[in-house]
Design a protein around this motif. Structure first.
Motif, PDB file in Angstrom:
ATOM      1  N   UNK A  27       0.804  -1.220   0.000  1.00  0.00           N
ATOM      2  CA  UNK A  27       0.000   0.000   0.000  1.00  0.00           C
ATOM      3  C   UNK A  27       0.840   1.275   0.000  1.00  0.00           C
ATOM      4  N   UNK A  28       2.150   1.182   0.227  1.00  0.00           N
ATOM      5  CA  UNK A  28       2.991   2.380   0.263  1.00  0.00           C
ATOM      6  C   UNK A  28       3.122   2.976  -1.132  1.00  0.00           C
ATOM      7  N   UNK A  29       2.720   4.207  -1.260  1.00  0.00           N
ATOM      8  CA  UNK A  29       2.832   4.907  -2.532  1.00  0.00           C
ATOM      9  C   UNK A  29       4.074   5.791  -2.508  1.00  0.00           C
ATOM     10  N   UNK A  30       4.622   6.053  -3.683  1.00  0.00           N
ATOM     11  CA  UNK A  30       5.779   6.937  -3.779  1.00  0.00           C
ATOM     12  C   UNK A  30       5.318   8.392  -3.648  1.00  0.00           C
ATOM     13  N   UNK A  31       6.278   9.284  -3.472  1.00  0.00           N
ATOM     14  CA  UNK A  31       5.946  10.704  -3.353  1.00  0.00           C
ATOM     15  C   UNK A  31       5.216  11.223  -4.598  1.00  0.00           C
ATOM     16  N   UNK A  32       5.650  10.887  -5.824  1.00  0.00           N
ATOM     17  CA  UNK A  32       4.888  11.351  -6.993  1.00  0.00           C
ATOM     18  C   UNK A  32       3.461  10.787  -7.042  1.00  0.00           C
ATOM     19  N   UNK A  33       3.289   9.541  -6.618  1.00  0.00           N
ATOM     20  CA  UNK A  33       1.948   8.954  -6.593  1.00  0.00           C
ATOM     21  C   UNK A  33       1.069   9.650  -5.553  1.00  0.00           C
ATOM     22  N   UNK A  34       1.634   9.930  -4.385  1.00  0.00           N
ATOM     23  CA  UNK A  34       0.888  10.653  -3.351  1.00  0.00           C
ATOM     24  C   UNK A  34       0.536  12.062  -3.811  1.00  0.00           C
ATOM     25  N   UNK A  41       0.106  13.067  -6.928  1.00  0.00           N
ATOM     26  CA  UNK A  41      -0.963  12.961  -7.928  1.00  0.00           C
ATOM     27  C   UNK A  41      -2.310  12.682  -7.258  1.00  0.00           C
ATOM     28  N   UNK A  42      -2.311  11.816  -6.261  1.00  0.00           N
ATOM     29  CA  UNK A  42      -3.554  11.488  -5.558  1.00  0.00           C
ATOM     30  C   UNK A  42      -4.107  12.713  -4.825  1.00  0.00           C
ATOM     31  N   UNK A  43      -3.239  13.436  -4.146  1.00  0.00           N
ATOM     32  CA  UNK A  43      -3.686  14.623  -3.403  1.00  0.00           C
ATOM     33  C   UNK A  43      -4.187  15.707  -4.351  1.00  0.00           C
ATOM     34  N   UNK A  99      -4.096  23.323  -4.535  1.00  0.00           N
ATOM     35  CA  UNK A  99      -3.624  21.965  -4.841  1.00  0.00           C
ATOM     36  C   UNK A  99      -2.206  21.695  -4.330  1.00  0.00           C
ATOM     37  N   UNK A 100      -1.251  22.603  -4.520  1.00  0.00           N
ATOM     38  CA  UNK A 100       0.088  22.337  -3.967  1.00  0.00           C
ATOM     39  C   UNK A 100       0.083  22.186  -2.447  1.00  0.00           C
ATOM     40  N   UNK A 101      -0.740  22.972  -1.783  1.00  0.00           N
ATOM     41  CA  UNK A 101      -0.833  22.872  -0.322  1.00  0.00           C
ATOM     42  C   UNK A 101      -1.363  21.507   0.089  1.00  0.00           C
ATOM     43  N   UNK A 102      -2.383  21.029  -0.602  1.00  0.00           N
ATOM     44  CA  UNK A 102      -2.945  19.707  -0.297  1.00  0.00           C
ATOM     45  C   UNK A 102      -1.912  18.614  -0.556  1.00  0.00           C
ATOM     46  N   UNK A 103      -1.137  18.747  -1.622  1.00  0.00           N
ATOM     47  CA  UNK A 103      -0.120  17.750  -1.949  1.00  0.00           C
ATOM     48  C   UNK A 103       0.976  17.701  -0.891  1.00  0.00           C
ATOM     49  N   UNK A 104       1.476  18.856  -0.511  1.00  0.00           N
ATOM     50  CA  UNK A 104       2.533  18.906   0.509  1.00  0.00           C
ATOM     51  C   UNK A 104       2.021  18.343   1.830  1.00  0.00           C
ATOM     52  N   UNK A 105       0.804  18.672   2.183  1.00  0.00           N
ATOM     53  CA  UNK A 105       0.223  18.175   3.429  1.00  0.00           C
ATOM     54  C   UNK A 105       0.117  16.659   3.422  1.00  0.00           C
ATOM     55  N   UNK A 106      -0.413  16.075   2.339  1.00  0.00           N
ATOM     56  CA  UNK A 106      -0.573  14.626   2.280  1.00  0.00           C
ATOM     57  C   UNK A 106       0.772  13.906   2.264  1.00  0.00           C
ATOM     58  N   UNK A 161       2.352  14.160   5.742  1.00  0.00           N
ATOM     59  CA  UNK A 161       1.647  13.287   6.680  1.00  0.00           C
ATOM     60  C   UNK A 161       2.032  11.828   6.454  1.00  0.00           C
ATOM     61  N   UNK A 162       1.992  11.387   5.208  1.00  0.00           N
ATOM     62  CA  UNK A 162       2.286   9.983   4.913  1.00  0.00           C
ATOM     63  C   UNK A 162       3.703   9.594   5.316  1.00  0.00           C
ATOM     64  N   UNK A 163       4.689  10.423   4.990  1.00  0.00           N
ATOM     65  CA  UNK A 163       6.061  10.081   5.322  1.00  0.00           C
ATOM     66  C   UNK A 163       6.318  10.158   6.828  1.00  0.00           C
ATOM     67  N   UNK A 164       5.715  11.108   7.522  1.00  0.00           N
ATOM     68  CA  UNK A 164       5.850  11.175   8.976  1.00  0.00           C
ATOM     69  C   UNK A 164       5.175   9.963   9.622  1.00  0.00           C
ATOM     70  N   UNK A 165       4.010   9.602   9.119  1.00  0.00           N
ATOM     71  CA  UNK A 165       3.307   8.419   9.626  1.00  0.00           C
ATOM     72  C   UNK A 165       4.157   7.168   9.444  1.00  0.00           C
ATOM     73  N   UNK A 166       4.724   6.988   8.277  1.00  0.00           N
ATOM     74  CA  UNK A 166       5.588   5.820   8.018  1.00  0.00           C
ATOM     75  C   UNK A 166       6.789   5.805   8.954  1.00  0.00           C
TER      76      UNK A 166
END
Length: 123
Positions: free
Chosen positions: A13-20, A22-24, A89-96, A99-104
């Motif tokens: 389930x771990x997505x890369x930074x570019x995938x995250x 794009x999703x955000x 959109x950039x703010x949402x991307x940076x936030x996600x 969050x994901x990398x800190x969570x990991x």
């Protein structure tokens, strides 16, 4: 679908930074498209003021919606959309991604500490 692209030791389930990113970005654009008309109407209502002896129209949300529809049609509900997306959109991307990398990081340290029998002992 993701066969061969997941690094060794990473969960499926771990997505890369570019995938995250794009999703955000995609989710922010969809959410904005759905909620932006409401934000435009709310903004119109907040701009109510008295100018000289005239009261600016649109005392109700339904009045603002009717005015927008009769004067500008659908375009009126989406004016200012592109600058808003370019800002949000950039703010949402940076936030996600943050969050994901800190969570990991926190999860990997918690799991590592749980498996280390010497963790928490003083020497």
């Amino acid at each position: 679908l993701n066969a061969g692209r997941v690094p060794a030791g990473a969960a499926e389930a771990d997505l890369s930074a570019p995938q995250l990113t794009a999703a955000a970005t995609g989710s922010k654009v969809v959410a904005t498209l759905v909620t932006y008309p409401y934000q435009v109407v709310r903004s119109i209502l907040q701009q109510r003021a008295v100018v000289g002896s005239d009261v600016v129209q649109h005392a109700t949300a339904s009045g603002a919606v009717r005015h927008l529809w009769s004067s500008e049609r659908l375009r009126g509900f989406y004016r200012g959309l592109v600058p808003h997306i370019l800002r949000a959109a950039p703010t949402a991307s940076v936030t996600l991604v943050s969050y994901e990398y800190l969570h990991r990081l926190l999860v990997s340290h918690a799991i590592g500490a749980a498996h280390d029998p010497t963790a928490g002992r003083s020497r």
